[in-house]
Write a protein that holds these residues in place. Structure first.
Motif, PDB file in Angstrom:
ATOM      1  N   CYS A 202       0.856  -1.182   0.000  1.00  0.00           N
ATOM      2  CA  CYS A 202       0.000   0.000   0.000  1.00  0.00           C
ATOM      3  C   CYS A 202       0.897   1.238   0.000  1.00  0.00           C
ATOM      4  O   CYS A 202       2.075   1.147   0.344  1.00  0.00           O
ATOM      5  N   SER A 203       0.344   2.378  -0.374  1.00  0.00           N
ATOM      6  CA  SER A 203       1.189   3.565  -0.432  1.00  0.00           C
ATOM      7  C   SER A 203       0.398   4.826  -0.163  1.00  0.00           C
ATOM      8  O   SER A 203      -0.825   4.873  -0.338  1.00  0.00           O
ATOM      9  N   ILE A 204       1.124   5.840   0.284  1.00  0.00           N
ATOM     10  CA  ILE A 204       0.617   7.208   0.308  1.00  0.00           C
ATOM     11  C   ILE A 204       1.644   8.055  -0.430  1.00  0.00           C
ATOM     12  O   ILE A 204       2.841   7.725  -0.454  1.00  0.00           O
ATOM     13  N   ALA A 205       1.174   9.122  -1.044  1.00  0.00           N
ATOM     14  CA  ALA A 205       2.085   9.985  -1.788  1.00  0.00           C
ATOM     15  C   ALA A 205       1.587  11.414  -1.733  1.00  0.00           C
ATOM     16  O   ALA A 205       0.378  11.666  -1.652  1.00  0.00           O
ATOM     17  N   VAL A 206       2.526  12.346  -1.793  1.00  0.00           N
ATOM     18  CA  VAL A 206       2.198  13.769  -1.712  1.00  0.00           C
ATOM     19  C   VAL A 206       2.982  14.517  -2.784  1.00  0.00           C
ATOM     20  O   VAL A 206       4.024  14.051  -3.253  1.00  0.00           O
ATOM     21  N   PRO A 207       2.489  15.683  -3.192  1.00  0.00           N
ATOM     22  CA  PRO A 207       3.184  16.457  -4.230  1.00  0.00           C
ATOM     23  C   PRO A 207       4.326  17.297  -3.681  1.00  0.00           C
ATOM     24  O   PRO A 207       4.298  17.739  -2.531  1.00  0.00           O
ATOM     25  N   LEU A 232       1.633   8.966   8.439  1.00  0.00           N
ATOM     26  CA  LEU A 232       2.424   8.825   7.214  1.00  0.00           C
ATOM     27  C   LEU A 232       2.223  10.029   6.303  1.00  0.00           C
ATOM     28  O   LEU A 232       3.188  10.554   5.734  1.00  0.00           O
ATOM     29  N   VAL A 233       0.971  10.465   6.171  1.00  0.00           N
ATOM     30  CA  VAL A 233       0.688  11.632   5.342  1.00  0.00           C
ATOM     31  C   VAL A 233       1.390  12.860   5.898  1.00  0.00           C
ATOM     32  O   VAL A 233       2.031  13.622   5.160  1.00  0.00           O
ATOM     33  N   ALA A 234       1.299  13.060   7.212  1.00  0.00           N
ATOM     34  CA  ALA A 234       1.925  14.235   7.826  1.00  0.00           C
ATOM     35  C   ALA A 234       3.438  14.222   7.632  1.00  0.00           C
ATOM     36  O   ALA A 234       4.044  15.249   7.298  1.00  0.00           O
ATOM     37  N   ALA A 235       4.058  13.060   7.851  1.00  0.00           N
ATOM     38  CA  ALA A 235       5.513  12.963   7.693  1.00  0.00           C
ATOM     39  C   ALA A 235       5.927  13.223   6.253  1.00  0.00           C
ATOM     40  O   ALA A 235       6.911  13.934   5.982  1.00  0.00           O
ATOM     41  N   ALA A 236       5.186  12.666   5.297  1.00  0.00           N
ATOM     42  CA  ALA A 236       5.517  12.863   3.888  1.00  0.00           C
ATOM     43  C   ALA A 236       5.318  14.318   3.482  1.00  0.00           C
ATOM     44  O   ALA A 236       6.118  14.868   2.711  1.00  0.00           O
ATOM     45  N   GLN A 237       4.293  14.953   3.984  1.00  0.00           N
ATOM     46  CA  GLN A 237       4.049  16.351   3.636  1.00  0.00           C
ATOM     47  C   GLN A 237       5.138  17.271   4.174  1.00  0.00           C
ATOM     48  O   GLN A 237       5.564  18.203   3.492  1.00  0.00           O
ATOM     49  N   VAL A 238       5.608  17.009   5.376  1.00  0.00           N
ATOM     50  CA  VAL A 238       6.701  17.809   5.922  1.00  0.00           C
ATOM     51  C   VAL A 238       7.948  17.657   5.045  1.00  0.00           C
ATOM     52  O   VAL A 238       8.626  18.636   4.717  1.00  0.00           O
ATOM     53  N   ALA A 239       8.253  16.418   4.652  1.00  0.00           N
ATOM     54  CA  ALA A 239       9.423  16.186   3.806  1.00  0.00           C
ATOM     55  C   ALA A 239       9.264  16.858   2.444  1.00  0.00           C
ATOM     56  O   ALA A 239      10.191  17.497   1.935  1.00  0.00           O
ATOM     57  N   ALA A 240       8.075  16.727   1.845  1.00  0.00           N
ATOM     58  CA  ALA A 240       7.844  17.328   0.523  1.00  0.00           C
ATOM     59  C   ALA A 240       7.930  18.847   0.579  1.00  0.00           C
ATOM     60  O   ALA A 240       8.488  19.479  -0.324  1.00  0.00           O
TER      61      ALA A 240
END
Length: 257
Positions: A202-207, A232-240
C-alpha cells in the motif's frame, strides 16, 4: 518503419542518435536488425555503432542477444537540471522520512504518461516493491503516479485514462472512478493506493510543489495503511514541503519529521 539506407552526408553523430532513437516506450528491447531497420541505417553501420555504444555503456546486450538502453545513459540523464537538482535536494529529506517511518520511500516525476522513479530508500518491512531507480511504472496504479496524474494537464490525464491496464485485482480501471479519485487527491493533498500495483503493498504519496506547480511526488510504501495513515501523510508532507522550499525558496527549512 524506416527504410534501410542512410541519407547521403549523414554525420556520425546523427547516425548514433538514430540508433538511440530506435528505442522508445513501445520498443524497449531490439535486435540488431530491428535497430538497423528503425534507425534507417545499413546493417554493417548499425553493427559498428551498436558495438561502440555497448562498449561505452549506452546499450546493453541481454542473454537473448536483444539490446536495451544501458545504465550509463540513465546516469547521464540524471545530470539534467530538474532531475539532478531534485534528487540532490531531496536526499536528506528522504532520509528523514525513512528514519521516521522505516518504510520504503520514493521520489518520482512524471515522464509522459508514466512515473519515473528518481530515488528510492528501501524500508525494513518485507513489502513487495517493483519500482527501482530509473524504472517507469503506470501513473494510474501507483501512489506517486496518482499524485502526478492528478496535477497533470488535462490532455495528459485523458491519454493516461484511455488505457488503464489492471496490474492486480485491486487496480482502478474505470475512468470515472479514477477521475473522482484524482479530484479528491487535488482537494485533500495526497493520494493512497491499496494493493493496486502489487499485492501486499500500500502507499501514500504527496506532491512536491514549485509555487502552484507540482514538479515531483514523494511516496511511502507500507504493508498496510491502517491507523498509520494520518502520521504517514503528515511525515511525507513535511518532507515534501522541505524539498520544495529548499529547491525553490533558497534557504532550507528546519528538518526533521
Amino acid at each position: 518503419m524506416a527504410g534501410n539506407t542512410s541519407a547521403p552526408g549523414q554525420s556520425v553523430a546523427s547516425r548514433v542518435l538514430a540508433v538511440l532513437g530506435a528505442f522508445d516506450r513501445s520498443h524497449r528491447s531490439l535486435t540488431l536488425t530491428e535497430i538497423s531497420d528503425r534507425a534507417g541505417l545499413p546493417l554493417p553501420t548499425t553493427h559498428r555503432l551498436v558495438r561502440e555504444l555497448e562498449t561505452w555503456g549506452a546499450l546493453t546486450r541481454r542473454p537473448d542477444t536483444r539490446f536495451v538502453v544501458g545504465r550509463r545513459l540513465w546516469d547521464l540523464g540524471l545530470l539534467a537540471p530538474i532531475q539532478s537538482g531534485i534528487r540532490e535536494v531531496a536526499a536528506p529529506f528522504l532520509q528523514d522520512l525513512y528514519a521516521a517511518t522505516f518504510a520504503t520511500v520514493h521520489l518520482a516525476v512524471r515522464d509522459g504518461i508514466q512515473v519515473l522513479y528518481l530515488d528510492r530508500l528501501s524500508g525494513r518491512a518485507s513489502v513487495p516493491v517493483v519500482s527501482r531507480v530509473g524504472s517507469r511504472l503506470p501513473l494510474h496504479c501507483t501512489g506517486v503516479g496518482k499524485v502526478l496524474l492528478a496535477h497533470a494537464p488535462e490532455d495528459v490525464r485523458r491519454e493516461a485514462m484511455s488505457d488503464l491496464p489492471p496490474m492486480t485485482p485491486h487496480t482502478v480501471v474505470a475512468p470515472g472512478v479514477l477521475d473522482r479519485q484524482l479530484r479528491q487527491i487535488r482537494q485533500q493533498g495526497y493520494a493512497t493506493t491499496i494493493e493496486e500495483m502489487t499485492l501486499g503493498a500500500c502507499s501514500i504519496a504527496v506532491p512536491i510543489r514549485r509555487d502552484d506547480e507540482v514538479v515531483a511526488a514523494l511516496g511511502v510504501v507500507v504493508p498496510s495503511l491502517g491507523r498509520n495513515r494520518a502520521s504517514l501523510v503528515a511525515a511525507a508532507q513535511v518532507a515534501a514541503q522541505g524539498v520544495g522550499r529548499t529547491l525553490y525558496g533558497g534557504a532550507p527549512p528546519p528538518r526533521g519529521v
